[in-house]
Design an enzyme around this catalytic site. Sequence first.
Site, mmCIF file in Angstrom:
data_model
loop_
_atom_site.group_PDB
_atom_site.id
_atom_site.type_symbol
_atom_site.label_atom_id
_atom_site.label_comp_id
_atom_site.label_asym_id
_atom_site.label_seq_id
_atom_site.Cartn_x
_atom_site.Cartn_y
_atom_site.Cartn_z
ATOM 1 N N ASN A 180 -10.230 -0.137 0.521
ATOM 2 C CA ASN A 180 -8.774 -0.078 0.458
ATOM 3 C C ASN A 180 -8.310 -0.650 -0.882
ATOM 4 O O ASN A 180 -8.442 -1.841 -1.124
ATOM 5 C CB ASN A 180 -8.206 -0.897 1.629
ATOM 6 C CG ASN A 180 -6.686 -0.945 1.633
ATOM 7 O OD1 ASN A 180 -6.039 -0.556 0.660
ATOM 8 N ND2 ASN A 180 -6.127 -1.440 2.724
ATOM 9 N N CYS B 225 0.807 -1.227 0.000
ATOM 10 C CA CYS B 225 0.000 0.000 0.000
ATOM 11 C C CYS B 225 0.837 1.272 0.000
ATOM 12 O O CYS B 225 0.318 2.369 -0.196
ATOM 13 C CB CYS B 225 -0.970 -0.003 1.170
ATOM 14 S SG CYS B 225 -2.001 -1.469 1.211
ATOM 15 N N HIS C 162 -2.848 7.023 2.505
ATOM 16 C CA HIS C 162 -3.337 5.722 2.029
ATOM 17 C C HIS C 162 -4.722 5.488 2.633
ATOM 18 O O HIS C 162 -4.954 5.746 3.819
ATOM 19 C CB HIS C 162 -2.360 4.621 2.453
ATOM 20 C CG HIS C 162 -2.921 3.252 2.268
ATOM 21 N ND1 HIS C 162 -3.559 2.864 1.112
ATOM 22 C CD2 HIS C 162 -2.971 2.175 3.108
ATOM 23 C CE1 HIS C 162 -3.969 1.611 1.241
ATOM 24 N NE2 HIS C 162 -3.621 1.175 2.442
HETATM 25 O O1 UT7 Z 1 -3.597 -1.351 3.813
HETATM 26 C C1 UT7 Z 1 -3.098 -1.820 5.012
HETATM 27 C C2 UT7 Z 1 -3.785 -3.003 5.475
HETATM 28 N N1 UT7 Z 1 -4.842 -3.041 6.386
HETATM 29 C C3 UT7 Z 1 -5.248 -2.159 7.301
HETATM 30 O O2 UT7 Z 1 -4.812 -1.070 7.422
HETATM 31 C C4 UT7 Z 1 -6.295 -2.612 8.248
HETATM 32 C C5 UT7 Z 1 -5.943 -2.341 9.677
HETATM 33 N N2 UT7 Z 1 -6.927 -2.824 10.605
HETATM 34 C C6 UT7 Z 1 -8.201 -2.382 10.645
HETATM 35 O O3 UT7 Z 1 -8.601 -1.554 9.844
HETATM 36 C C7 UT7 Z 1 -9.105 -2.914 11.730
HETATM 37 O O4 UT7 Z 1 -8.371 -3.703 12.614
HETATM 38 C C8 UT7 Z 1 -10.333 -3.723 11.178
HETATM 39 C C9 UT7 Z 1 -11.294 -2.775 10.456
HETATM 40 C C10 UT7 Z 1 -9.854 -4.816 10.244
HETATM 41 C C11 UT7 Z 1 -11.105 -4.349 12.332
HETATM 42 O O5 UT7 Z 1 -11.507 -3.359 13.248
HETATM 43 P P1 UT7 Z 1 -11.210 -3.529 14.813
HETATM 44 O O6 UT7 Z 1 -11.792 -2.352 15.479
HETATM 45 O O7 UT7 Z 1 -9.735 -3.755 14.977
HETATM 46 O O8 UT7 Z 1 -12.053 -4.803 15.180
HETATM 47 P P2 UT7 Z 1 -11.571 -6.153 15.910
HETATM 48 O O9 UT7 Z 1 -10.752 -6.974 14.974
HETATM 49 O O10 UT7 Z 1 -10.986 -5.773 17.228
HETATM 50 O O11 UT7 Z 1 -12.950 -6.870 16.162
HETATM 51 C C12 UT7 Z 1 -13.903 -6.358 17.097
HETATM 52 C C13 UT7 Z 1 -15.035 -7.334 17.240
HETATM 53 C C14 UT7 Z 1 -14.600 -8.788 17.517
HETATM 54 O O12 UT7 Z 1 -15.547 -9.337 18.393
HETATM 55 P P3 UT7 Z 1 -15.209 -9.525 19.958
HETATM 56 O O13 UT7 Z 1 -13.983 -10.415 19.994
HETATM 57 O O14 UT7 Z 1 -14.928 -8.120 20.453
HETATM 58 O O15 UT7 Z 1 -16.444 -10.141 20.508
HETATM 59 C C15 UT7 Z 1 -14.710 -9.450 16.170
HETATM 60 O O16 UT7 Z 1 -14.977 -10.832 16.251
HETATM 61 O O17 UT7 Z 1 -15.777 -7.390 16.008
HETATM 62 C C16 UT7 Z 1 -15.897 -8.754 15.552
HETATM 63 N N3 UT7 Z 1 -15.878 -8.742 14.100
HETATM 64 C C17 UT7 Z 1 -16.930 -8.451 13.343
HETATM 65 N N4 UT7 Z 1 -18.214 -8.142 13.656
HETATM 66 C C18 UT7 Z 1 -19.064 -7.873 12.653
HETATM 67 C C19 UT7 Z 1 -14.808 -8.974 13.292
HETATM 68 N N5 UT7 Z 1 -15.184 -8.840 11.994
HETATM 69 C C20 UT7 Z 1 -16.500 -8.514 12.009
HETATM 70 C C21 UT7 Z 1 -17.437 -8.246 10.986
HETATM 71 N N6 UT7 Z 1 -18.698 -7.922 11.347
HETATM 72 N N7 UT7 Z 1 -17.110 -8.250 9.671
#
Ligand code: UT7
Length: 330
Positions: A281, A127, A251
């Site tokens: 993204n 990226c 980005h």
């Molecule tokens: O280009 C560079 C590459 N990538 C990035 O820059 C991405 C960087 N990371 C992110 O943008 C974020 O970490 C995400 C958007 C991918 C995820 O957001 P988050 O706030 O970090 O969420 P999380 O992974 O901490 O998940 C929170 C909760 C979890 O449940 P519990 O364990 O709190 O009960 C997940 O299981 O949300 C749950 N969850 C979902 N719920 C609904 C995970 N995916 C989903 C989903 N829908 N699609």
Amino acid sequence: MTGVTITGWGTALPEQVVTNEDITTLFDTSDEWIFERSGIRSRRTATGPFVKPPPPVDPPANGLGTTGTLAAEAGRKALEMAGVAPEQVRLVIVCTTTPDQLIPANSASVAAALGIRSGAMDLNAACAGFTYGLVTASGLVAAGAERVLLIGAETLSRATNWNDRTNAFLFGDGAGAVLVEAVPGEGSLLAWDLGVDGNLVPLLYAQHGSGMVMRGQEVFRRAVLATVDSATASLERAKLTIDDIALFVPHQANIRIIEAAASRLKLPPERIASVIQRTGNTSSASIPLALIDAIENGRVHDGDHLLLAGFGAGMTWASAVWRWQDPPGR
Ligand code: UT7
């Protein structure tokens, strides 16, 4: 020293719009959750579960179904706008992390589609790719290359694991291109910073034939730090402060990452360029898509200082301070 400027630009997006509602048919999620966590409402995809007819296969089909066709379309528009013929281009650089095949480089088919024979290569810095490419193109122009067509193009839909609800909603496809040309004097690239920490490969990767694997929270945390540190280094090298920056072009990975970085850099929201809500993204394509959207919406003016900053798998990071020059006749 020969400076550089941008004299033409263009974008290309696949036709298929995939909304968050569409994503809810794949796994347990919701429009609210995706939007709140990422700022994304929809993305365009050239392949994947929502594209009908099925994804194109080798040899690449016409239309905007491949990285190569998206790149060529964006590149064609950039040349047309600059009024530059293919034989006047000295090199095509296609920044991509999702090339259409392993061998040869994607830029070969892009050069063929555009009628360019003078040189072509791919650049993969994930990226951060477009900013790496901008620095590379500027260096080659300084070495005498005169005109470099720089394209960021991706079909991340092919590298997405569509069953993985933790990240499948993030990615989209598209391309953005700029023509980088020589100008006398200092030119537009005032300062830059490139970096990599290869020990962090396990945070985000895709093996041959399988989808992306990401440790989202860890990538998030490091992305904010890398963006802020790199942007600060570029600003220092340009001998400018954040108050001199008219527009931050980050980005487009997650609106929360963008806002967290902007807030640490003390940039107000009105000085942020963003298209993530409707593109997701798009990796190497995301900075040119955001930049070109800002230009076309009248947010970039002659003499403005722009701050470009990206980070990605590797992890790589890159930033640049760019003094915008309106091309002649605009
Ligand atoms: O280009 C560079 C590459 N990538 C990035 O820059 C991405 C960087 N990371 C992110 O943008 C974020 O970490 C995400 C958007 C991918 C995820 O957001 P988050 O706030 O970090 O969420 P999380 O992974 O901490 O998940 C929170 C909760 C979890 O449940 P519990 O364990 O709190 O009960 C997940 O299981 O949300 C749950 N969850 C979902 N719920 C609904 C995970 N995916 C989903 C989903 N829908 N699609």
